[in-house]
Design an enzyme around this catalytic site. Structure first.
Site, PDB file in Angstrom:
ATOM      1  CD  GLU A   1      -7.488   8.099   5.815  1.00 45.27           C
ATOM      2  OE1 GLU A   1      -7.420   8.074   7.061  1.00 45.27           O
ATOM      3  OE2 GLU A   1      -6.529   7.796   5.086  1.00 45.27           O
TER       4      GLU A   1
ATOM      5  CD1 TRP B   1      -3.413   3.080   6.099  1.00 49.43           C
ATOM      6  CD2 TRP B   1      -5.529   3.699   6.430  1.00 49.43           C
ATOM      7  NE1 TRP B   1      -4.038   3.095   4.869  1.00 49.43           N
ATOM      8  CE2 TRP B   1      -5.333   3.477   5.048  1.00 49.43           C
ATOM      9  CE3 TRP B   1      -6.785   4.103   6.878  1.00 49.43           C
ATOM     10  CZ2 TRP B   1      -6.353   3.640   4.116  1.00 49.43           C
ATOM     11  CZ3 TRP B   1      -7.803   4.263   5.952  1.00 49.43           C
ATOM     12  CH2 TRP B   1      -7.587   4.043   4.584  1.00 49.43           C
TER      13      TRP B   1
ATOM     14  CE1 TYR C   1      -3.350   2.893   0.882  1.00 53.80           C
ATOM     15  CE2 TYR C   1      -1.826   3.380   2.677  1.00 53.80           C
ATOM     16  CZ  TYR C   1      -2.902   3.743   1.884  1.00 53.80           C
ATOM     17  OH  TYR C   1      -3.523   4.950   2.091  1.00 53.80           O
TER      18      TYR C   1
END
Length: 200
Positions: free
Chosen positions: A47, A55, A25
């Site tokens: 988010e 995250w 990512y």
């Protein structure tokens, strides 16, 4: 931001080194410009779910979120009702937070309202990107993130505080917050410059 070598020996932002998926990512997505409507809505929604979590947790559940939220098709999500909320609250493939689930549905309706007005998410969100790109100033929300958060909330969006919006702007390529010593800083900078040169 600190640096550390990845499995291939190249220096990377150290936050991404938890596993191979997180590294992928960081290398192939984080900070590269995102302009697709579904992609932008997905990123902003994820988010908002990340608030209070890592995250890494959200990224590991991304496929579950895509399945649960109709591949982030705002028209379909906008049609979700109370039964869908109840279903999603029991879905272990996502973060089962009723308030955030309801906010995602509500925000899809706000996106659809924007489309009916003739606007797009890309136009709205990218309007707040710093003209020169580059890193954001300091660890906290940037002035641009605070301004975008204020505009989204004025339009009725939920779970889009300045910290959430700042993280979104980092991920969506509106700023380049790769450490300057990161092996992927330069490629991200070039991609962002090309995006600005295209007038997007």
């Amino acid at each position: 931001m600190t640096l550390a070598p990845g499995p291939d020996g190249r220096l990377r932002c150290s936050w991404c080194l938890a596993d191979a998926g997180y590294i992928a990512y960081h290398d192939a997505e984080w900070g590269l410009p995102v302009t697709g409507e579904r992609d932008l809505f997905e990123m902003l929604t994820l988010e908002s779910f990340q608030s209070g979590l890592s995250w890494h947790t959200i990224l590991r559940k991304r496929d579950g979120f895509r399945r649960a939220f109709a591949d982030f098709d705002t028209a379909r999500i906008a049609g979700f009702g109370a039964e869908d909320v109840d279903r999603l609250v029991t879905d272990a493939g996502i973060v089962r937070h009723r308030g955030k689930i309801e906010a995602a549905i509500h925000n899809a309706r706000q996106a659809e309202a924007l489309y009916r007005e003739g606007g797009t998410l890309a136009e709205l969100l990218w309007r707040f990107a710093p003209a020169a790109g580059g890193p954001s100033d300091g660890p906290g929300p940037s002035p641009e993130a605070a301004a975008l958060s204020k505009e989204l909330r004025r339009r009725g969006w939920k779970f889009v505080g300045p910290t959430t919006v700042h993280a979104f702007m980092q991920a969506a390529g509106m700023v380049n917050d790769h450490d300057p010593g990161c092996a992927f800083h330069g490629a991200t900078e070039r991609a962002q410059a090309a995006h600005r040169a295209d007038g997007n």
